[in-house]
Design a protein around this motif. Structure first.
Motif, PDB file in Angstrom:
ATOM      1  N   LEU A 159      17.535  88.481  42.466  1.00  0.00           N
ATOM      2  CA  LEU A 159      16.598  88.397  41.349  1.00  0.00           C
ATOM      3  C   LEU A 159      16.917  89.502  40.346  1.00  0.00           C
ATOM      4  N   GLU A 168      12.833  83.807  50.838  1.00  0.00           N
ATOM      5  CA  GLU A 168      11.665  84.306  50.099  1.00  0.00           C
ATOM      6  C   GLU A 168      12.011  84.571  48.635  1.00  0.00           C
ATOM      7  N   ARG A 169      13.110  85.270  48.391  1.00  0.00           N
ATOM      8  CA  ARG A 169      13.475  85.602  47.008  1.00  0.00           C
ATOM      9  C   ARG A 169      13.879  84.355  46.230  1.00  0.00           C
ATOM     10  N   ALA A 195      12.522  81.436  46.603  1.00  0.00           N
ATOM     11  CA  ALA A 195      11.256  80.828  46.186  1.00  0.00           C
ATOM     12  C   ALA A 195      10.656  81.587  45.010  1.00  0.00           C
ATOM     13  N   GLN A 196      10.805  82.910  44.996  1.00  0.00           N
ATOM     14  CA  GLN A 196      10.350  83.684  43.848  1.00  0.00           C
ATOM     15  C   GLN A 196      11.136  83.309  42.590  1.00  0.00           C
ATOM     16  N   VAL A 203       9.587  80.392  40.896  1.00  0.00           N
ATOM     17  CA  VAL A 203       8.430  80.738  40.070  1.00  0.00           C
ATOM     18  C   VAL A 203       8.891  81.126  38.674  1.00  0.00           C
ATOM     19  N   ARG A 204       9.990  81.874  38.587  1.00  0.00           N
ATOM     20  CA  ARG A 204      10.495  82.320  37.287  1.00  0.00           C
ATOM     21  C   ARG A 204      11.143  81.180  36.495  1.00  0.00           C
ATOM     22  N   ASN A 212       8.312  78.541  51.808  1.00  0.00           N
ATOM     23  CA  ASN A 212       8.009  79.522  50.768  1.00  0.00           C
ATOM     24  C   ASN A 212       7.837  78.868  49.410  1.00  0.00           C
ATOM     25  N   LEU A 216       4.668  79.257  46.956  1.00  0.00           N
ATOM     26  CA  LEU A 216       4.787  79.984  45.694  1.00  0.00           C
ATOM     27  C   LEU A 216       4.986  79.076  44.485  1.00  0.00           C
TER      28      LEU A 216
END
Length: 263
Positions: A160, A193-194, A196-197, A200-201, A238, A242
């Protein structure tokens, strides 16, 4: 018609859009140094058929000259800036030296290449782009956005980073790495996890997890085996938590999907 994504294992995918076949980071071997392909057969000859090939960075599991040599002569190969300077095996594949070689184009973040009706734009990645272990830090690590009927983001290897959404721009489908070939991943990678983050972005309509569950170090079969098998399922969980509006397609090796895109 839509876009069809086929995952061949690791970071190797075929993106078919507007009648054009684009192949990413081809790796067509059963063994690479200390890594062994533990799941899925080596991709068949049909996987090598492509109008253009994208290489995200110089690490040997992403830029693999022996796999690139299986491509048809004259295939367009898009690689990061100064890749040929760093990798002698790539220079030997250049059609300017080898009549049976490839048409090599080097790009940097922000550059755009037309492939028939498609536009391919190189975008930045947070990752060490060197040809390890001794290569000088000459070439950037890149992702690519393939724009045709859909906008497909192939992230290559990346962590990220600030401004990720602005750098990548609007996308419909995201091909995101969610694992690796060892039990530990640093901040310059996306884990489940990252990744999935990142959804979001980026806010795509659909996502396909890649770069997991293919290669694993020889002798480590019994060491933290869940790190090999689990990232895809963990990414699905995830992402549902998210980024519930994103449809995640969990593919097996050699499987294809035509993601539904909503613009």
């Amino acid at each position: 018609m839509g876009t069809v994504i086929t995952w061949w294992g690791h970071a190797t995918c075929t993106v078919e859009d507007s009648g054009v076949r684009v192949l990413t980071d081809p790796l067509f071997v059963r063994r690479l140094a200390h890594l062994r392909r533990r799941l899925g057969a080596v991709p068949p000859a049909g996987a090598t058929v492509a109008d253009a090939v994208l290489v995200s960075h110089l690490h040997s599991d992403h830029l693999h000259p022996r796999s690139l040599a299986r491509l048809a002569p004259g295939t367009l190969l898009i690689v990061p800036r100064d890749a040929a300077r760093s990798v002698s095996g790539l220079r030997r594949l250049d059609c300017r030296r080898n009549p049976a070689g490839l048409r090599i184009t080097e790009v940097d973040a922000g550059d755009e290449v037309k492939i028939g009706p498609l536009r391919v734009r190189a975008v930045p990645a947070r990752h060490d782009g060197r040809r390890l272990p001794v290569g000088p830090h000459r070439s950037p690590a890149l992702g690519y956005v393939i724009s045709g009927e859909s906008r497909t983001y192939f992230a290559g290897d990346t962590g990220l980073f600030d401004g990720m959404a602005d750098a990548v721009g609007p996308v419909d489908v995201a091909l995101l790495p969610v694992g690796g070939w060892g039990p530990h991943l640093g901040p310059e990678h996306l884990d489940a996890e990252r990744a999935a983050q990142a959804l979001v972005r980026l806010a795509p309509s659909a996502a396909v997890p890649v770069h997991y569950g293919t290669y694993w170090p020889i002798g480590l079969d019994g060491v933290r085996p869940h790190e090999f098998f689990s990232p895809g399922d963990e990414f699905v969980r995830n992402a549902a938590r998210l980024a519930p509006k994103v449809t995640v397609h969990l593919l097996g090796h050699g499987e294809s999907v035509r993601p539904e895109v909503t613009r």
